[in-house]
Enzyme design. Sequence first.
Site, PDB file in Angstrom:
ATOM      1  CB  SER A 323      33.970   1.919  35.138  1.00  0.00           C
ATOM      2  OG  SER A 323      34.196   0.683  34.502  1.00  0.00           O
ATOM      3  CG  ASP A 426      27.258  -2.560  34.797  1.00  0.00           C
ATOM      4  OD1 ASP A 426      27.970  -3.133  33.952  1.00  0.00           O
ATOM      5  OD2 ASP A 426      27.712  -1.762  35.633  1.00  0.00           O
ATOM      6  CG  HIS A 455      29.347  -0.122  32.575  1.00  0.00           C
ATOM      7  ND1 HIS A 455      29.712  -0.444  33.861  1.00  0.00           N
ATOM      8  CD2 HIS A 455      30.425   0.514  32.037  1.00  0.00           C
ATOM      9  CE1 HIS A 455      30.946  -0.036  34.091  1.00  0.00           C
ATOM     10  NE2 HIS A 455      31.407   0.555  33.002  1.00  0.00           N
TER      11      HIS A 455
END
Length: 487
Positions: A323, A426, A455
């Site tokens: 991320s 995501d 995610h």
Amino acid sequence: LEDVALARKVEEKKTFWSSKVRLAGAAIKAPDRPEPKPPGGEMAAKRVEGSPSSSLEPAGAESTSTSSTERSDKALLSSRGQQNQHHQRRHQGSSSSSDDASSSSSSCFGRAFQSLSRRCEMTALAFLFGLPTGASEPILNCFYGKRTSEEGVELETKTQIVLQLGRLLSKEKNFNLVDLMRKDLARGRKWFERLLRRPKHRDVRSEDVSFPAAPGVAAPNQRWIGARIYTPKELADAGVPLPVLVYYHGGGWVIGNLNTVEGFLTHLCHWAKCVVVSVDYRLAPENPHPAATEDALSSFRWVAESCAARGWDPARIAVGGDSAGGSISAALCQRLLAEKAPVQPCLQVLLFPSVYLGPRNPAYKSIEEFGRDDFYTLPFKAMLYFRECYVGQSADGTDVGLSPVLAPDASLKGLPPAYFGLCHFDVLRDEGRDYARRLRENGVSVCVEEWRAHHGVTYLYGRMAYARECLKGVATHLRSQLYPSKL
């Protein structure tokens, strides 16, 4: 159950007061009873009424009797008026209390019923989660339907159960992480750590270290960066240089720390057979951009300089992150290449990275598709909050340190091979695809795996078999790149 009992008590009170109201209303509407006659018979009655033909009273007593009678009549009328007003007030009070009790009863009963319904649903979902996928999938599809993206990809079954459980639990607790962070960021960070922290692998050693952010600066003004080093026990005393992965945790540049990634990093360390250095970089909003990238650059230099003392191989240093950590890793590789650093990464591991913080791009349709609500764990509301903290409201986010995907072609040629672990469901999927495409077009070796999950799926490695397979896939690719030949 306590709410249901309370609702029953309120309903009993409502019935009790309703009966009282009916009795009070009947008493008010009933005709007045005839007043009893005073003793003395009809003549006495005539005297009370003030009859002028009375022969039993003295002549001078007529005025006295009349005034006395008028006073008694006024007192009687006054008492009856007060009694009627009292009954009316009691009736109105009973009516309002009955209405309040009714609304309170309905609202309490509604909340209790919704809570009970959610808990029963969560129990059923937990039961489905424990069943084999072949048995739970048809039941899940019957009640919830199959989650399918606009591209026709189906969400993995156990992942859908976990996401559905998370949504119900958030409604039951009336909880939203972004709202909590806006009110109390310290509490939000602690909650995030409790959510993701997992026990480390038993066959991995850990060591906490710190190093200066800028070597050569005087001690009073020096700032230190913390890190945690993981080493496989079986290779701790191997006597051969070991490969290293420098890792930057996720959390939107705002939350997350060394503890949130310790569990899955130790498993990655054990499966990939390499040293992992987890970096505790500075977080926003206390330290906005470019603080995280500067700490990443300092940490990579420290690892490169420590290879000889610690028995690491400087030719096999990989960088990676998930991320926000994936964004830091991508920007770090571009910066090291631009500065022509003597030691370059041999691999970049980008797990569901955030590589674009500029204005909304219509080409990135995954943001619209999966950012509408919080079902897929990273709604657009959270992305705006993280961007606001890290970038600020005035910046447009088009700087290549914030959006590596916008780097010119000259900055991409010569970058190390890249591994992309993307999640299909995501909001960051399309920008990750775009960055992988641009790297390929500029001659960079790229490997992309796209998982049928949401995610951050790799954080569920200890609870979901599919998440464990995803993380093992990352470890397999990392090991194949760090060990071209078998050990």
